[in-house]
Motif scaffolding. Structure first.
Motif, PDB file in Angstrom:
ATOM      1  N   SER A   1      -1.072  34.304 -24.426  1.00 33.55           N
ATOM      2  CA  SER A   1      -1.264  33.177 -24.351  1.00 33.55           C
ATOM      3  C   SER A   1      -0.177  32.293 -24.085  1.00 33.55           C
ATOM      4  CB  SER A   1      -0.856  33.452 -26.465  1.00 33.55           C
ATOM      5  OG  SER A   1      -1.203  33.740 -27.104  1.00 33.55           O
ATOM      6  N   ILE A   2      -0.840  31.403 -24.018  1.00 31.76           N
ATOM      7  CA  ILE A   2       0.479  30.188 -23.743  1.00 31.76           C
ATOM      8  C   ILE A   2       0.372  28.477 -24.157  1.00 31.76           C
ATOM      9  CG2 ILE A   2       0.560  28.419 -21.568  1.00 31.76           C
ATOM     10  CD1 ILE A   2      -1.023  30.165 -19.738  1.00 31.76           C
ATOM     11  N   ASP A   3       1.098  28.382 -25.332  1.00 31.52           N
ATOM     12  CA  ASP A   3       1.496  27.445 -25.692  1.00 31.52           C
ATOM     13  C   ASP A   3       1.838  25.590 -24.729  1.00 31.52           C
ATOM     14  OD1 ASP A   3       2.384  25.157 -27.326  1.00 31.52           O
ATOM     15  OD2 ASP A   3       4.214  26.285 -28.780  1.00 31.52           O
ATOM     16  N   LEU A   4       0.109  25.407 -25.182  1.00 33.27           N
ATOM     17  CA  LEU A   4       0.262  24.640 -23.686  1.00 33.27           C
ATOM     18  C   LEU A   4       1.396  22.735 -24.368  1.00 33.27           C
ATOM     19  CD1 LEU A   4      -3.776  23.909 -24.222  1.00 33.27           C
ATOM     20  CD2 LEU A   4      -2.051  25.200 -22.094  1.00 33.27           C
ATOM     21  N   ASP A   5       1.385  23.465 -25.371  1.00 32.62           N
ATOM     22  CA  ASP A   5       2.727  21.690 -25.846  1.00 32.62           C
ATOM     23  C   ASP A   5       4.391  22.415 -25.383  1.00 32.62           C
ATOM     24  OD1 ASP A   5       0.912  20.597 -27.611  1.00 32.62           O
ATOM     25  OD2 ASP A   5       1.166  21.714 -29.036  1.00 32.62           O
TER      26      ASP A   5
ATOM     27  N   CYS B   1       4.211  24.138 -21.838  1.00 34.83           N
ATOM     28  CA  CYS B   1       3.970  23.701 -20.651  1.00 34.83           C
ATOM     29  C   CYS B   1       4.750  22.520 -20.051  1.00 34.83           C
ATOM     30  CB  CYS B   1       2.449  24.394 -20.509  1.00 34.83           C
ATOM     31  SG  CYS B   1       1.997  24.361 -18.447  1.00 34.83           S
TER      32      CYS B   1
ATOM     33  N   TYR C   1      -0.695  21.068 -15.190  1.00 36.32           N
ATOM     34  CA  TYR C   1      -0.244  22.071 -16.416  1.00 36.32           C
ATOM     35  C   TYR C   1      -1.914  23.489 -16.693  1.00 36.32           C
ATOM     36  CZ  TYR C   1       3.362  17.873 -17.417  1.00 36.32           C
ATOM     37  OH  TYR C   1       4.020  17.774 -17.943  1.00 36.32           O
TER      38      TYR C   1
ATOM     39  N   ASN D   1      -5.713  26.659 -19.734  1.00 36.51           N
ATOM     40  CA  ASN D   1      -5.741  27.347 -20.478  1.00 36.51           C
ATOM     41  C   ASN D   1      -5.415  28.252 -21.760  1.00 36.51           C
ATOM     42  OD1 ASN D   1      -8.957  27.290 -19.508  1.00 36.51           O
ATOM     43  ND2 ASN D   1      -8.869  28.985 -18.342  1.00 36.51           N
ATOM     44  N   ALA D   2      -5.700  28.398 -23.035  1.00 36.03           N
ATOM     45  CA  ALA D   2      -4.503  29.097 -24.171  1.00 36.03           C
ATOM     46  C   ALA D   2      -4.665  30.222 -24.374  1.00 36.03           C
ATOM     47  CB  ALA D   2      -4.204  28.171 -25.153  1.00 36.03           C
ATOM     48  N   GLU D   3      -6.064  30.453 -23.960  1.00 41.01           N
ATOM     49  CA  GLU D   3      -5.901  32.246 -24.503  1.00 41.01           C
ATOM     50  C   GLU D   3      -6.642  32.992 -23.220  1.00 41.01           C
ATOM     51  OE1 GLU D   3      -5.096  34.579 -26.814  1.00 41.01           O
ATOM     52  OE2 GLU D   3      -4.289  32.211 -27.640  1.00 41.01           O
TER      53      GLU D   3
ATOM     54  N   ALA E   1       6.930  29.358 -22.575  1.00 40.40           N
ATOM     55  CA  ALA E   1       5.342  29.426 -23.162  1.00 40.40           C
ATOM     56  C   ALA E   1       4.008  30.424 -22.833  1.00 40.40           C
ATOM     57  CB  ALA E   1       4.991  27.584 -22.647  1.00 40.40           C
TER      58      ALA E   1
END
Length: 62
Positions: free
Chosen positions: A4-8, A10, A31, A34-36, A58
């Motif tokens: 999981s990537i916290d795009l906020d 990143c 950046y 994909n968040a998942e 992140a």
């Protein structure tokens, strides 16, 4: 395993992509797109390297 990537969080360092370009997609600014991400079997070590490489923390594994 999933990533999981916290795009906020990143910040566009693209260290995840440098660790595993096959697993992570980034835009032209570095950046994450994909968040998942589903980690392919056998690539768990690369996913863990990407988690450790992210200076913003992140990225998490589940």
């Amino acid at each position: 395993m999933k990533v999981s990537i916290d795009l906020d969080k990143c910040a566009g360092h693209a260290r995840c992509f440098a660790t595993s370009p096959e697993m992570f997609e980034i835009d032209d600014g570095g950046y994450a797109l994909n968040a998942e991400i589903s980690v392919p079997e056998g690539d768990e070590a690369l996913a863990l390297e990407a988690v450790a490489a992210c200076p913003e923390r992140a990225i998490e594994t589940r």
